[in-house]
Design a protein around this motif. Structure first.
Motif, mmCIF file in Angstrom:
data_model
loop_
_atom_site.group_PDB
_atom_site.id
_atom_site.type_symbol
_atom_site.label_atom_id
_atom_site.label_comp_id
_atom_site.label_asym_id
_atom_site.label_seq_id
_atom_site.Cartn_x
_atom_site.Cartn_y
_atom_site.Cartn_z
ATOM 1 N N TYR A 214 4.752 -1.437 13.414
ATOM 2 C CA TYR A 214 4.074 -2.109 12.314
ATOM 3 C C TYR A 214 2.549 -1.985 12.357
ATOM 4 N N PRO A 215 1.896 -2.215 13.499
ATOM 5 C CA PRO A 215 0.430 -2.070 13.511
ATOM 6 C C PRO A 215 -0.030 -0.655 13.114
ATOM 7 N N ALA A 216 0.675 0.344 13.579
ATOM 8 C CA ALA A 216 0.313 1.725 13.224
ATOM 9 C C ALA A 216 0.556 1.996 11.748
ATOM 10 N N LEU A 217 1.633 1.446 11.207
ATOM 11 C CA LEU A 217 1.923 1.636 9.788
ATOM 12 C C LEU A 217 0.878 0.972 8.904
ATOM 13 N N VAL A 218 0.449 -0.207 9.290
ATOM 14 C CA VAL A 218 -0.589 -0.910 8.523
ATOM 15 C C VAL A 218 -1.901 -0.136 8.598
ATOM 16 N N ALA A 219 -2.250 0.349 9.781
ATOM 17 C CA ALA A 219 -3.482 1.127 9.928
ATOM 18 C C ALA A 219 -3.411 2.432 9.125
ATOM 19 N N LEU A 220 -2.240 3.013 9.037
ATOM 20 C CA LEU A 220 -2.063 4.260 8.302
ATOM 21 C C LEU A 220 -2.201 4.055 6.789
ATOM 22 N N THR A 221 -1.733 2.915 6.288
ATOM 23 C CA THR A 221 -1.770 2.674 4.843
ATOM 24 C C THR A 221 -2.998 1.893 4.381
ATOM 25 N N ARG A 222 -3.777 1.352 5.299
ATOM 26 C CA ARG A 222 -4.944 0.546 4.928
ATOM 27 C C ARG A 222 -5.938 1.287 4.025
ATOM 28 N N PRO A 223 -6.210 2.574 4.231
ATOM 29 C CA PRO A 223 -7.168 3.259 3.350
ATOM 30 C C PRO A 223 -6.746 3.308 1.882
ATOM 31 N N LEU A 224 -5.500 3.032 1.584
ATOM 32 C CA LEU A 224 -5.032 3.073 0.200
ATOM 33 C C LEU A 224 -5.407 1.821 -0.597
ATOM 34 N N GLY A 225 -5.986 0.844 0.068
ATOM 35 C CA GLY A 225 -6.443 -0.370 -0.609
ATOM 36 C C GLY A 225 -5.305 -1.177 -1.209
ATOM 37 N N VAL A 226 -5.380 -1.381 -2.521
ATOM 38 C CA VAL A 226 -4.395 -2.196 -3.224
ATOM 39 C C VAL A 226 -2.992 -1.602 -3.119
ATOM 40 N N PHE A 227 -2.894 -0.296 -3.030
ATOM 41 C CA PHE A 227 -1.598 0.371 -2.997
ATOM 42 C C PHE A 227 -1.009 0.472 -1.591
ATOM 43 N N SER A 228 -1.673 -0.118 -0.603
ATOM 44 C CA SER A 228 -1.190 0.009 0.767
ATOM 45 C C SER A 228 0.179 -0.640 0.957
ATOM 46 N N THR A 229 0.396 -1.798 0.350
ATOM 47 C CA THR A 229 1.711 -2.437 0.502
ATOM 48 C C THR A 229 2.798 -1.640 -0.212
ATOM 49 N N THR A 230 2.448 -1.078 -1.361
ATOM 50 C CA THR A 230 3.416 -0.249 -2.084
ATOM 51 C C THR A 230 3.785 0.974 -1.252
ATOM 52 N N ALA A 231 2.796 1.616 -0.667
ATOM 53 C CA ALA A 231 3.055 2.786 0.171
ATOM 54 C C ALA A 231 3.876 2.402 1.392
ATOM 55 N N LEU A 232 3.609 1.241 1.952
ATOM 56 C CA LEU A 232 4.347 0.776 3.121
ATOM 57 C C LEU A 232 5.819 0.546 2.767
ATOM 58 N N VAL A 233 6.067 -0.126 1.665
ATOM 59 C CA VAL A 233 7.444 -0.407 1.251
ATOM 60 C C VAL A 233 8.180 0.886 0.899
ATOM 61 N N LEU A 234 7.534 1.775 0.151
ATOM 62 C CA LEU A 234 8.184 3.036 -0.202
ATOM 63 C C LEU A 234 8.453 3.897 1.029
ATOM 64 N N GLY A 235 7.529 3.888 1.972
ATOM 65 C CA GLY A 235 7.729 4.641 3.206
ATOM 66 C C GLY A 235 8.888 4.110 4.025
ATOM 67 N N VAL A 236 8.975 2.788 4.139
ATOM 68 C CA VAL A 236 10.076 2.176 4.892
ATOM 69 C C VAL A 236 11.405 2.440 4.187
ATOM 70 N N ALA A 237 11.426 2.355 2.860
ATOM 71 C CA ALA A 237 12.656 2.636 2.112
ATOM 72 C C ALA A 237 13.068 4.103 2.284
ATOM 73 N N ALA A 238 12.099 5.001 2.288
ATOM 74 C CA ALA A 238 12.407 6.418 2.489
ATOM 75 C C ALA A 238 12.963 6.664 3.887
ATOM 76 N N VAL A 239 12.391 6.013 4.887
ATOM 77 C CA VAL A 239 12.894 6.164 6.261
ATOM 78 C C VAL A 239 14.319 5.656 6.365
ATOM 79 N N MET A 240 14.606 4.528 5.715
ATOM 80 C CA MET A 240 15.965 3.995 5.762
ATOM 81 C C MET A 240 16.930 4.938 5.048
ATOM 82 N N GLY A 241 16.514 5.493 3.932
ATOM 83 C CA GLY A 241 17.375 6.438 3.219
ATOM 84 C C GLY A 241 17.680 7.678 4.029
ATOM 85 N N VAL A 242 16.674 8.206 4.682
ATOM 86 C CA VAL A 242 16.873 9.396 5.524
ATOM 87 C C VAL A 242 17.760 9.056 6.718
#
Length: 88
Positions: free
Chosen positions: A41-69
């Protein structure tokens, strides 16, 4: 049992995939994703932080993609081990 090809003269049959196999793979992929997110989680938050407002969206979509794969991978491994994965 369902015949592989209704027009063929061979007696090859394929066992249909049961709902328990799908649910088991789904539950296992969810558990693996929860463990991975909890550990990373800390690495994921640090990775998506530069996206600003869209960081949570990117985090959720990334986690959903990982679960799908993970789910697809577990389904394929299950079918391969059961001998129902294509080929001859």
């Amino acid at each position: 049992m369902m015949p592989v090809d209704a027009g063929s003269s061979t007696s090859d049959t394929v066992t249909p995939v049961g709902w328990r196999e799908h649910y088991t793979c789904a539950a296992a992929s969810l558990a693996a994703t929860v463990v991975a997110v909890a550990l990373l989680y800390p690495a994921l938050v640090a990775l998506t932080r530069p996206l600003g407002v869209f960081s949570t969206t990117a985090l959720v979509l990334g986690v959903a993609a990982v679960m799908g794969v993970a789910w697809l991978t577990l389904e394929l491994v299950w079918e391969w081990c059961a001998g129902r994965l294509g080929g001859s």
